[in-house]
Structures are given as C-alpha cells and as structure tokens.
Design a protein around this motif. Structure first.
Motif, mmCIF file in Angstrom:
data_model
loop_
_atom_site.group_PDB
_atom_site.id
_atom_site.type_symbol
_atom_site.label_atom_id
_atom_site.label_comp_id
_atom_site.label_asym_id
_atom_site.label_seq_id
_atom_site.Cartn_x
_atom_site.Cartn_y
_atom_site.Cartn_z
ATOM 1 N N LEU A 214 0.601 -1.176 0.265
ATOM 2 C CA LEU A 214 -0.286 -0.134 0.129
ATOM 3 C C LEU A 214 0.825 0.896 -0.137
ATOM 4 O O LEU A 214 1.707 1.618 0.200
ATOM 5 C CB LEU A 214 -1.361 0.559 1.468
ATOM 6 N N TYR A 215 0.698 2.219 -1.446
ATOM 7 C CA TYR A 215 1.712 3.434 -0.975
ATOM 8 C C TYR A 215 0.375 4.589 -0.929
ATOM 9 O O TYR A 215 0.765 5.353 0.061
ATOM 10 C CB TYR A 215 2.090 3.553 -2.560
ATOM 11 N N ASP A 216 -0.178 4.601 -1.364
ATOM 12 C CA ASP A 216 -1.489 5.863 -0.735
ATOM 13 C C ASP A 216 -3.171 5.943 -1.018
ATOM 14 O O ASP A 216 -3.604 5.174 -1.545
ATOM 15 C CB ASP A 216 -0.902 6.742 -2.103
ATOM 16 N N LEU A 217 -2.909 6.564 0.658
ATOM 17 C CA LEU A 217 -4.759 6.473 1.040
ATOM 18 C C LEU A 217 -5.130 8.077 1.436
ATOM 19 O O LEU A 217 -3.991 9.067 1.302
ATOM 20 C CB LEU A 217 -4.907 6.386 2.122
ATOM 21 N N ASP A 218 -6.346 8.326 -0.113
ATOM 22 C CA ASP A 218 -6.309 9.466 -0.574
ATOM 23 C C ASP A 218 -5.593 10.202 -1.247
ATOM 24 O O ASP A 218 -5.238 11.528 -0.617
ATOM 25 C CB ASP A 218 -7.710 10.137 0.460
ATOM 26 N N GLY A 219 -4.341 9.728 -2.022
ATOM 27 C CA GLY A 219 -3.436 10.802 -2.235
ATOM 28 C C GLY A 219 -2.446 10.834 -1.341
ATOM 29 O O GLY A 219 -1.412 11.926 -1.738
ATOM 30 N N LYS A 220 -2.411 11.019 0.082
ATOM 31 C CA LYS A 220 -1.368 10.573 0.796
ATOM 32 C C LYS A 220 -0.472 9.471 1.691
ATOM 33 O O LYS A 220 -1.324 8.353 0.695
ATOM 34 C CB LYS A 220 -1.936 11.697 1.946
ATOM 35 N N PRO A 221 0.698 9.079 1.195
ATOM 36 C CA PRO A 221 1.163 8.571 1.427
ATOM 37 C C PRO A 221 1.280 7.339 3.365
ATOM 38 O O PRO A 221 0.725 8.098 4.108
ATOM 39 C CB PRO A 221 2.755 9.321 2.320
ATOM 40 N N ALA A 222 0.873 5.913 2.976
ATOM 41 C CA ALA A 222 -0.172 5.853 3.573
ATOM 42 C C ALA A 222 0.891 5.144 5.320
ATOM 43 O O ALA A 222 0.714 5.608 6.566
ATOM 44 C CB ALA A 222 -0.179 3.788 3.230
ATOM 45 N N LEU A 223 2.530 5.119 4.859
ATOM 46 C CA LEU A 223 3.287 5.336 6.189
ATOM 47 C C LEU A 223 3.100 6.149 7.333
ATOM 48 O O LEU A 223 3.069 7.003 8.267
ATOM 49 C CB LEU A 223 4.736 4.661 5.927
ATOM 50 N N ASP A 224 2.348 7.460 6.416
ATOM 51 C CA ASP A 224 2.625 8.699 7.011
ATOM 52 C C ASP A 224 1.131 8.977 8.024
ATOM 53 O O ASP A 224 1.424 9.258 9.079
ATOM 54 C CB ASP A 224 3.199 9.883 5.937
ATOM 55 N N LEU A 225 -0.104 8.006 7.294
ATOM 56 C CA LEU A 225 -0.768 8.410 8.196
ATOM 57 C C LEU A 225 -1.122 7.291 9.541
ATOM 58 O O LEU A 225 -1.318 7.960 9.859
ATOM 59 C CB LEU A 225 -2.192 8.019 7.433
ATOM 60 N N TYR A 226 0.027 6.305 9.294
ATOM 61 C CA TYR A 226 -0.275 4.940 10.141
ATOM 62 C C TYR A 226 0.265 6.828 11.305
ATOM 63 O O TYR A 226 0.433 5.488 12.585
ATOM 64 C CB TYR A 226 0.343 4.113 9.803
ATOM 65 N N LYS A 227 1.955 6.710 11.100
ATOM 66 C CA LYS A 227 2.629 7.579 11.824
ATOM 67 C C LYS A 227 1.662 8.421 13.391
ATOM 68 O O LYS A 227 2.203 8.467 13.644
ATOM 69 C CB LYS A 227 3.985 8.098 11.199
ATOM 70 N N GLU A 228 0.420 8.721 11.957
ATOM 71 C CA GLU A 228 0.105 10.304 13.205
ATOM 72 C C GLU A 228 -0.670 9.387 14.337
ATOM 73 O O GLU A 228 -0.721 9.640 14.907
ATOM 74 C CB GLU A 228 -1.050 10.751 11.444
ATOM 75 N N TYR A 229 -1.221 7.738 13.513
ATOM 76 C CA TYR A 229 -2.226 7.092 14.488
ATOM 77 C C TYR A 229 -1.194 6.908 15.578
ATOM 78 O O TYR A 229 -1.193 6.995 16.649
ATOM 79 C CB TYR A 229 -2.777 5.904 13.786
ATOM 80 N N LEU A 230 0.147 5.792 14.871
ATOM 81 C CA LEU A 230 0.696 5.547 16.228
ATOM 82 C C LEU A 230 1.264 6.770 17.240
ATOM 83 O O LEU A 230 1.874 6.486 18.681
ATOM 84 C CB LEU A 230 2.271 4.791 15.320
ATOM 85 N N GLY A 231 2.132 8.303 16.832
ATOM 86 C CA GLY A 231 1.938 8.826 17.485
ATOM 87 C C GLY A 231 3.829 8.322 17.275
ATOM 88 O O GLY A 231 4.361 7.822 17.709
ATOM 89 N N ALA A 232 4.128 8.271 19.299
ATOM 90 C CA ALA A 232 5.709 7.690 20.078
ATOM 91 C C ALA A 232 5.327 6.100 19.479
ATOM 92 O O ALA A 232 6.988 5.809 19.265
ATOM 93 C CB ALA A 232 5.380 7.766 21.054
ATOM 94 N N GLU A 233 4.800 5.294 18.614
ATOM 95 C CA GLU A 233 4.954 4.389 18.895
ATOM 96 C C GLU A 233 4.990 4.409 17.215
ATOM 97 O O GLU A 233 5.626 2.894 16.930
ATOM 98 C CB GLU A 233 3.676 3.181 18.970
ATOM 99 N N ALA A 234 5.059 4.622 16.751
ATOM 100 C CA ALA A 234 6.056 4.936 15.821
ATOM 101 C C ALA A 234 7.176 4.538 15.522
ATOM 102 O O ALA A 234 7.722 3.356 14.404
ATOM 103 C CB ALA A 234 5.706 6.129 14.739
ATOM 104 N N ALA A 235 7.705 4.637 16.410
ATOM 105 C CA ALA A 235 9.470 4.141 16.322
ATOM 106 C C ALA A 235 9.395 2.348 16.622
ATOM 107 O O ALA A 235 10.587 1.767 15.913
ATOM 108 C CB ALA A 235 10.484 4.752 17.277
ATOM 109 N N ASN A 236 8.277 1.632 16.626
ATOM 110 C CA ASN A 236 8.182 -0.088 16.693
ATOM 111 C C ASN A 236 7.953 0.127 15.701
ATOM 112 O O ASN A 236 7.490 -1.279 15.469
ATOM 113 C CB ASN A 236 7.708 0.207 18.382
ATOM 114 N N LEU A 237 7.115 0.209 14.369
ATOM 115 C CA LEU A 237 7.035 -0.347 13.229
ATOM 116 C C LEU A 237 7.574 -1.268 12.700
ATOM 117 O O LEU A 237 9.146 -1.197 13.347
ATOM 118 C CB LEU A 237 6.965 0.781 11.885
#
Length: 379
Positions: A214-237
């Motif tokens: 998965l690259y984009d959701l609504d034209g935005k990078p999927a990984l960036d979106l998930y990092k918004e949800y995860l906050g500090a936990e994004a470091a543990n992806l």
C-alpha cells in the motif's frame, strides 16, 4: 480419531498433556502438527525427537507468534498434536518461494499435487513474510475449485517480522509453503473466522497500491498516515501497526470487507506491506481493538466451527490480537474451549494471517486479526 499432544518447554523438556497423559501413544498417527516458538527448532534436536517419537507420521509445522495448547497460550514452547484417523487418508504437498515464482504459482503447484477425488479439506501453512496470502489461496482454488474448503495460516516470528519458517517432514525452513489434504467420506470439518475489531476514523480510498503493498490513501503516503495514528509508537513499526489493522472493501460493498495486517514497511517509499492483497480503488478504514469484543469474537468463531463430536480444533489467531490482549490472551482461548467442550482437544498458533472461507461467498481468502478455527470429527 485418536489424539495425543506433547508440549516441549525449555525447563521441562517434552511432556504428554491432556486426558491421555500417561497412556500409550496412538497406534499409528498419520499426521503430526507442530507449532514452535522461533529459535526452539534451530539446532534440529527437537525435530529429531519428534521424528523418533512418531516415525511413521507426516510432520507438518511452523514457527509462531505464540503456541496454543488446551486453554493455555505459551511463548518459547513447542506443541505437537499426533492424529490417528480411523477412516480418513491424508496427502501432503510442499513448494517454496523462488525468483520468478508468484504466490499464485505456489498455490497452484500445491493444489496440483493433491488428487481432487474425495478431497474434503486442505489445511495450509505458509511462510509469513515472503508470501502474498491472498494470491496463495487464489492459486489453490484456481486448481481445486471453490468446493474444497481451505483453512490454515501464515507462520509467525513473534513480533519481529524477520524470518518465518515452515516444515514438512524436515526441520522448518524460510520460504516454504506446505499443504495437507484430508480425504474420505467419513471426515467432518467445521470452520469459523471472526474478528471483533472496531472501525474508527474516516473511510479513505486506496489511491495507489500494488499487490500487497500500500502506497497511498486519499493520495497521501500510507506510512505517514499510520505514523499519525501511532505517535511515539511509530518507532516500533511494523509491530506497532498491528494495533491498528486496516479494513478494506470494494466501493459500495461493505458486507464484503476483509481486514489486513501489516508485515513490513518500506520507509524509503513511505509504503506498507500487508499479508494479503490491497486492491487499488477499494475503501480502507483503520480499526482498533476492544478487549471484550475480541474475546467475544473468539467465542463466535467457535460457535461457527462447532460440529457434533468434534475431537480436534486448530486455532489460528492473529499476532495482533495477542499483542493487544496481553495478559488477557488466555481469555480468547478459554472462550473457544467453553463453546467446544473438554472432549474437543485444542491446539494452534498466533500467526501473520489466517486462511478461511469468506462469510458470504463460496470462496476462501486470507483474513487478518481474526480467530480462525478448524474442527475435525469422523463418523
């Protein structure tokens, strides 16, 4: 059917568990399923012990994100279930990941090795990080048709997402996929697959994807979106993304939804790799887990899978459920046991993806973040 189960733990070695503890082993088990924590089989000694204990059986197994034995969930253990059928024959097949070979090809090759006459069910175990589970299942069904039920799961590696292993009559190896077919008119098999996750936030269009990436959701990078949800936990992806699986469905058809779980990330491309196909143009929505809903979902899966006089249940549950439930993880296994009863032996593992028929269609697919149960009986 006769069942014997053995549990290996580092402190205690092998022990027979369950109501047959202390009695003779089955006279001639044709099949032994084993589920093992990462690292426990690396030196080959445990597999050699299993082979010596059951010299005439086919041995199928994989690494896991957790091992299920009766109503207990283990880490760092091996659970082996020896099955002697009175009237049912089994046939096995294997293939492996290779350059130029698609997951669809692997599924088709496995199916071509299983004679279709009197084939009742196929149970699949697959490498969990190198295979697109959706395409694997599609390849099997392309050859065998939709009349043959498929269940099973993708091997795990704890929450590391580095190397998963599968074995057929050998110590498990990375990149391998195996299948066992059950033959005859006396075998009865039930199945159920239920999630229990809740959708949150807006629905988004999958605007760019390829296969299971998965690259984009609504034209935005999927990984960036998930990092918004995860906050500090994004470091543990990617492991932390398991707490936020993705529900997908065709536009206008939410009743055909599936849940997809992350198995890797491509930071350079801001992309996320899932266990199954992410179709471009589908609708996607992030999900979160509720303890009580997940446990209740396991009980509902058991009710769907329940069949008269079931002797064995194989539980394949997603590693994401285990990470979220934490110390309450045993509750979902107990919910299954409460429905199926003490006469039905249980085993299984925590996976990177679960294989089962879809709820409303005569087709099987890869599921994620579910409790998927296969039950067996002979008449």
């Amino acid at each position: 059917m006769k069942i014997e189960q053995r549990l290996w733990q580092a402190q205690r070695g092998w022990s027979v568990i369950g109501p047959q503890s202390g009695t003779a082993t089955p006279v001639s088990p044709s099949l032994v399923l084993f589920f093992a924590a990462p690292g426990t089989l690396d030196d080959g000694a445990r597999f050699a012990e299993l082979r010596a204990t059951y010299p005439g059986a086919r041995l199928l197994g994989c690494t896991t994100g957790g091992e299920i034995a009766a109503v207990d969930v283990h880490d760092g253990a091996i659970i082996a279930t020896a099955i002697e059928f009175a009237h049912t024959k089994v046939r096995v097949a294997e293939d492996r990941v290779a350059p130029g070979k698609t997951s669809f090809d692997i599924g088709a090759n496995l199916a071509a090795s299983l004679p279709p006459q009197n084939l009742h069910n196929v149970f699949l175990l697959s490498d969990g990080t190198q295979v697109n589970g959706t395409e694997l299942v599609a390849g099997v069904q392309h050859v065998l048709g939709r009349e043959v039920c498929l269940t099973g799961g993708l091997a795990g590696d704890g929450a590391a997402f580095k190397t998963t292993k599968v074995g057929l009559d050998t110590n498990p190896e990375a990149g391998k996929v195996v299948a066992v077919g059950f033959y005859g008119d006396r075998i009865r098999i039930g199945y159920g697959s239920v999630g229990g996750w809740d959708a949150v936030g807006p629905e988004r269009v999958i605007t760019r994807s390829e296969g299971n990436t998965l690259y984009d959701l609504d034209g935005k990078p999927a990984l960036d979106l998930y990092k918004e949800y995860l906050g500090a936990e994004a470091a543990n992806l990617p492991a932390s993304a398991l707490l936020f699986p993705l529900r997908i469905h065709p536009k206008g058809a939410p009743q055909s939804s599936l849940v997809r779980t992350v198995v890797g990330v491509d930071a350079a491309k801001k992309a996320m790799v899932f266990a199954g196909t992410i179709p471009q143009g589908h609708i996607a929505q992030v999900m979160i887990g509720n303890f009580d809903h997940l446990i209740a979902g396991a009980g509902r899966a058991a009710k769907k899978a329940a069949i008269p006089e079931a002797k064995l249940a194989i539980l394949v549950s997603c590693i994401g459920r285990k990470l979220l439930l934490g110390q309450r993880i045993g509750d979902e296994v107990e919910a299954v046991s409460d429905v199926l009863g003490e006469a039905c032996r249980t085993t299984g593992f925590y996976s990177y993806g679960e294989i089962a028929p879809l709820e409303h269609l005569p087709v099987c697919d890869l599921h994620n973040q579910t409790m998927t149960i296969t039950t067996f009986a002979e008449v």
